[in-house]
Enzyme design. Structure first.
Site, PDB file in Angstrom:
ATOM      1  N   LYS A 179      36.017  45.443  30.266  1.00 57.17           N
ATOM      2  CA  LYS A 179      34.990  46.398  30.680  1.00 57.17           C
ATOM      3  C   LYS A 179      35.658  47.501  31.499  1.00 57.17           C
ATOM      4  O   LYS A 179      36.036  47.302  32.652  1.00 57.17           O
ATOM      5  CB  LYS A 179      33.924  45.711  31.545  1.00 57.17           C
ATOM      6  CG  LYS A 179      32.719  46.625  31.759  1.00 57.17           C
ATOM      7  CD  LYS A 179      32.038  46.422  33.079  1.00 57.17           C
ATOM      8  CE  LYS A 179      32.708  47.060  34.245  1.00 57.17           C
ATOM      9  NZ  LYS A 179      32.798  48.540  34.189  1.00 57.17           N
ATOM     10  N   GLU A 252      43.174  42.505  42.160  1.00 62.67           N
ATOM     11  CA  GLU A 252      44.105  43.553  42.610  1.00 62.67           C
ATOM     12  C   GLU A 252      43.254  44.624  43.270  1.00 62.67           C
ATOM     13  O   GLU A 252      42.492  45.322  42.605  1.00 62.67           O
ATOM     14  CB  GLU A 252      44.870  44.130  41.418  1.00 62.67           C
ATOM     15  CG  GLU A 252      45.803  43.148  40.729  1.00 62.67           C
ATOM     16  CD  GLU A 252      46.981  42.718  41.585  1.00 62.67           C
ATOM     17  OE1 GLU A 252      47.168  43.268  42.692  1.00 62.67           O
ATOM     18  OE2 GLU A 252      47.716  41.817  41.150  1.00 62.67           O
ATOM     19  N   CYS A 286      46.989  52.620  43.702  1.00 62.99           N
ATOM     20  CA  CYS A 286      46.722  51.545  44.664  1.00 62.99           C
ATOM     21  C   CYS A 286      47.911  51.399  45.605  1.00 62.99           C
ATOM     22  O   CYS A 286      47.740  51.178  46.799  1.00 62.99           O
ATOM     23  CB  CYS A 286      46.447  50.247  43.937  1.00 62.99           C
ATOM     24  SG  CYS A 286      47.695  49.796  42.742  1.00 62.99           S
ATOM     25  N   GLU A 384      41.855  54.149  53.333  1.00 63.72           N
ATOM     26  CA  GLU A 384      42.498  54.504  52.063  1.00 63.72           C
ATOM     27  C   GLU A 384      41.918  55.817  51.543  1.00 63.72           C
ATOM     28  O   GLU A 384      40.756  55.874  51.148  1.00 63.72           O
ATOM     29  CB  GLU A 384      42.255  53.385  51.033  1.00 63.72           C
ATOM     30  CG  GLU A 384      42.972  53.621  49.730  1.00 63.72           C
ATOM     31  CD  GLU A 384      42.644  52.603  48.637  1.00 63.72           C
ATOM     32  OE1 GLU A 384      41.489  52.164  48.523  1.00 63.72           O
ATOM     33  OE2 GLU A 384      43.564  52.255  47.878  1.00 63.72           O
TER      34      GLU A 384
HETATM   35  P1  NAD Z   1      35.665  50.129  41.899  1.00 68.56           P
HETATM   36  O1  NAD Z   1      35.797  48.880  42.674  1.00 68.56           O
HETATM   37  O2  NAD Z   1      34.590  51.073  42.231  1.00 68.56           O
HETATM   38  O3  NAD Z   1      35.453  49.795  40.346  1.00 68.56           O
HETATM   39  C1  NAD Z   1      36.343  48.965  39.641  1.00 68.56           C
HETATM   40  C2  NAD Z   1      35.613  48.342  38.463  1.00 68.56           C
HETATM   41  O4  NAD Z   1      34.605  47.449  38.941  1.00 68.56           O
HETATM   42  C3  NAD Z   1      34.905  49.328  37.549  1.00 68.56           C
HETATM   43  O5  NAD Z   1      35.101  48.918  36.207  1.00 68.56           O
HETATM   44  C4  NAD Z   1      33.446  49.167  37.949  1.00 68.56           C
HETATM   45  O6  NAD Z   1      32.545  49.490  36.923  1.00 68.56           O
HETATM   46  C5  NAD Z   1      33.389  47.684  38.262  1.00 68.56           C
HETATM   47  N1  NAD Z   1      32.287  47.264  39.134  1.00 68.56           N
HETATM   48  C6  NAD Z   1      31.539  48.026  39.978  1.00 68.56           C
HETATM   49  N2  NAD Z   1      30.655  47.247  40.642  1.00 68.56           N
HETATM   50  C7  NAD Z   1      30.869  45.981  40.220  1.00 68.56           C
HETATM   51  C8  NAD Z   1      30.302  44.720  40.561  1.00 68.56           C
HETATM   52  N3  NAD Z   1      29.329  44.604  41.473  1.00 68.56           N
HETATM   53  N4  NAD Z   1      30.780  43.609  39.959  1.00 68.56           N
HETATM   54  C9  NAD Z   1      31.770  43.687  39.060  1.00 68.56           C
HETATM   55  N5  NAD Z   1      32.359  44.856  38.696  1.00 68.56           N
HETATM   56  C10 NAD Z   1      31.908  45.987  39.268  1.00 68.56           C
HETATM   57  O7  NAD Z   1      37.109  50.790  41.980  1.00 68.56           O
HETATM   58  P2  NAD Z   1      37.569  52.215  41.434  1.00 68.56           P
HETATM   59  O8  NAD Z   1      36.958  53.255  42.319  1.00 68.56           O
HETATM   60  O9  NAD Z   1      37.357  52.266  39.961  1.00 68.56           O
HETATM   61  O10 NAD Z   1      39.148  52.158  41.703  1.00 68.56           O
HETATM   62  C11 NAD Z   1      39.755  52.579  42.881  1.00 68.56           C
HETATM   63  C12 NAD Z   1      40.141  51.391  43.744  1.00 68.56           C
HETATM   64  O11 NAD Z   1      40.926  50.485  42.985  1.00 68.56           O
HETATM   65  C13 NAD Z   1      40.998  51.754  44.928  1.00 68.56           C
HETATM   66  O12 NAD Z   1      40.562  51.069  46.085  1.00 68.56           O
HETATM   67  C14 NAD Z   1      42.389  51.270  44.547  1.00 68.56           C
HETATM   68  O13 NAD Z   1      43.244  51.002  45.632  1.00 68.56           O
HETATM   69  C15 NAD Z   1      42.063  50.080  43.728  1.00 68.56           C
HETATM   70  N6  NAD Z   1      43.160  49.767  42.811  1.00 68.56           N
HETATM   71  C16 NAD Z   1      43.919  48.660  43.045  1.00 68.56           C
HETATM   72  C17 NAD Z   1      44.990  48.369  42.224  1.00 68.56           C
HETATM   73  C18 NAD Z   1      45.845  47.162  42.463  1.00 68.56           C
HETATM   74  O14 NAD Z   1      46.591  46.783  41.574  1.00 68.56           O
HETATM   75  N7  NAD Z   1      45.771  46.518  43.607  1.00 68.56           N
HETATM   76  C19 NAD Z   1      45.283  49.221  41.157  1.00 68.56           C
HETATM   77  C20 NAD Z   1      44.494  50.341  40.957  1.00 68.56           C
HETATM   78  C21 NAD Z   1      43.420  50.603  41.782  1.00 68.56           C
END
Ligand code: NAD
Length: 480
Positions: A179, A252, A286, A384
């Site tokens: 997804k 992650e 990230c 962040e």
């Molecule tokens: P996000 O948490 O808003 O969304 C991530 C995913 O989760 C999306 O597919 C979203 O649709 C889904 N989602 C949203 N609500 C949900 C719920 N209640 N239950 C399950 N899934 C849900 O993150 P983002 O804004 O897309 O990404 C940015 C963040 O990701 C930053 O904090 C970044 O640091 C982190 N990130 C971490 C890594 C890592 O490897 N540690 C890598 C890339 C990004």
């Protein structure tokens, strides 16, 4: 279709891929090009029933897929990598269009690394371990697949972060439903579509839609594991929701990585690495450098040299071959990054570069912004930013800077820079992070474990450890 043409493009329509078929939906949603702010395409919005169908198909496919020999699954994965390779240019261009990252320096390498990752993972079975053996008995440790794995991915590296999950899940015998983020679903829908021509039905499905699909996956009784990459806040929802069915989880999450430039560092030579470590992908990493601690002896000269390097870069539409810094990916993130700029201005911190958004410019462009020595308690140091703003903070004492670097709920990555490698490693060893680089940054590999400490994650991706987390460790005790 063989896209050897770098201007190759795919303009839709886009479909879900479920049970080996391309599936359309009644409803759709707009996907925007962040470089222009205008609508790029319509993505299919899956219903709850369609997500259920994808999970049911994955469950069905698991019966056969999990029993294949490693060599058979390897052949499928290599065929998938070959198929993606044929669409490499098209995927890279689409990635730039939906994500905003520069085509030449970011999107093409992301697609290339993803394809190479699949090939390399395909070659790495998890061997059976002999725990003990006597004349009369033998104890073996096997790693058996879990079942259906749900991948939930973010918008910053939509191709790489998804295929980082697909390759190890599939090679270890699981089936998968991906997804993607609603902000960047197109490349995932495309690699899902391509998969249907080479993988058995149900082995890999891609389902796009709103955020509500996420909770449906995390609570679903027929999903055995969630491999999640996203923010720490969403990660906490995922963990709560997954508890109901005791799912396996790899999380992650967010980070606030510190880079520490030690007093003996050859600081001029590392400016480009630190610049790209912070500003690459418009700061949406990230493991991006989010706090840059530089020894006070040369912090002012460092800021000047960093700014001199920054002004030589061109910001704009990632399709322009001269552009090396693209827009922020979406409006929501644009507004969020603006709150950091507002706070910086309200508090009167010193802005060495940038800071002012050109409101007349279409798209989600935030200028590269360098903040000269904001206080430790400032928002830009503590939180962040996930955008192209970097604080360059002066410090006097190495013990003190280690404490400041560790004084964070996050613990994803970090880096230490100094001429005396042994001393730099000693500092690195004291950082409370899942990863730390010494005199290099952002090196990754299929055999290099990648994961977060503290609130930056649970579990590990990559390496044998990462692949094993897609399996159940099963002890087999045999009386000879
Ligand atoms: P996000 O948490 O808003 O969304 C991530 C995913 O989760 C999306 O597919 C979203 O649709 C889904 N989602 C949203 N609500 C949900 C719920 N209640 N239950 C399950 N899934 C849900 O993150 P983002 O804004 O897309 O990404 C940015 C963040 O990701 C930053 O904090 C970044 O640091 C982190 N990130 C971490 C890594 C890592 O490897 N540690 C890598 C890339 C990004």
């Amino acid at each position: 279709m063989n896209n050897s043409n770098p201007t190759a493009t795919f303009s839709g329509p886009y479909y879900l891929s479920i049970a080996g078929k391309l599936v359309s939906t009644e409803a759709g949603f707009d996907v925007f090009n962040p470089a222009t702010g205008s609508v790029l395409a319509q993505a299919p919005a899956a219903t709850a029933d369609q997500l259920d169908e994808a999970i049911a198909a994955a469950r069905k496919a698991f019966k056969h897929w999990s029993r294949l020999e490693h060599a058979e699954r390897k052949a499928y994965l290599i065929a998938y990598a070959d198929a993606l390779q044929e669409h490499r240019d098209e995927l890279a261009r689409l990635l730039t269009l939906e994500q905003g990252k520069p085509l030449r320096t970011m999107a093409e390498p992301e697609v290339d690394q993803s394809i190479s990752w699949i090939r390399q993972i395909a070659d790495r079975p998890i061997p059976v371990e002999i725990i003990e053996e006597t004349d009369s008995h033998i104890v073996e440790l096997h790693h058996t697949p879990l079942g259906v794995v749900g991948a939930i991915t973010p918008w910053n590296f939509p191709v790489l972060l998804a295929l980082w999950k697909v390759a190890p899940a599939l090679i270890t015998g699981n089936t998968m439903v991906v997804k993607p983020s609603p902000f960047t679903p197109l490349t995932s829908l495309r690699f899902g579509q391509i998969a249907q021509s080479v993988l058995p039905p149900g082995v890999l499905s891609v389902v796009s839609g709103g955020n509500e699909l996420g909770p449906q996956m995390t609570a679903h009784p027929d999903i055995a594991k969630i491999s999640f990459t996203g923010s720490t806040e969403t990660g906490k929802h995922v963990i709560r929701s997954a508890a109901g069915t005791l799912k396996r989880l790899t999380m992650e999450l967010g980070g606030n990585d510190a880079a520490i430039v030690l007093p003996d560092a050859d600081w001029e030579s590392i400016i480009p690495q630190l610049y790209w470590g912070a500003i690459g992908n418009s700061g949406q990493w990230c493991v991006g450098v989010k706090r840059l601690y530089v020894h006070r002896a040369f912090q002012q000269q460092f800021v000047k040299a960093f700014v001199d390097y920054a002004v030589r870069q061109k910001m704009g539409d990632g399709l322009d071959p001269e552009v090396t810094v693209g827009p922020v990916q979406n409006k929501m993130q644009f507004e969020k990054v603006k709150t950091f700029l507002d706070d910086i201005k309200a508090k009167g911190y010193k802005i060495a570069l940038g800071g002012d958004i050109d409101a007349s410019r279409p798209g989600y462009f935030i200028p590269v912004t360098v903040i000269d020595n904001p206080p430790e308690e400032s928002m830009i140091v503590q939180e962040e930013q996930f955008g192209p703003i970097v604080p360059i903070i002066a410090y006097d004492d190495v013990d003190d800077v280690i404490e400041r670097a560790n004084d964070s709920p996050f613990g994803l990555g970090g880096s230490v820079w100094g001429r005396d490698t042994k001393a730099a490693v000693a500092v690195a060893n004291r950082l409370e992070t899942g990863m730390v680089w010494v005199n290099e940054i952002h090196t990754q590999g299929v055999d290099i474990p990648f994961g977060g400490h503290k609130q930056s994650g649970l579990g590990t991706e990559h390496g044998l450890e990462g692949r094993q987390l897609f399996t159940n460790p099963k002890t087999v005790l045999i009386h000879k």
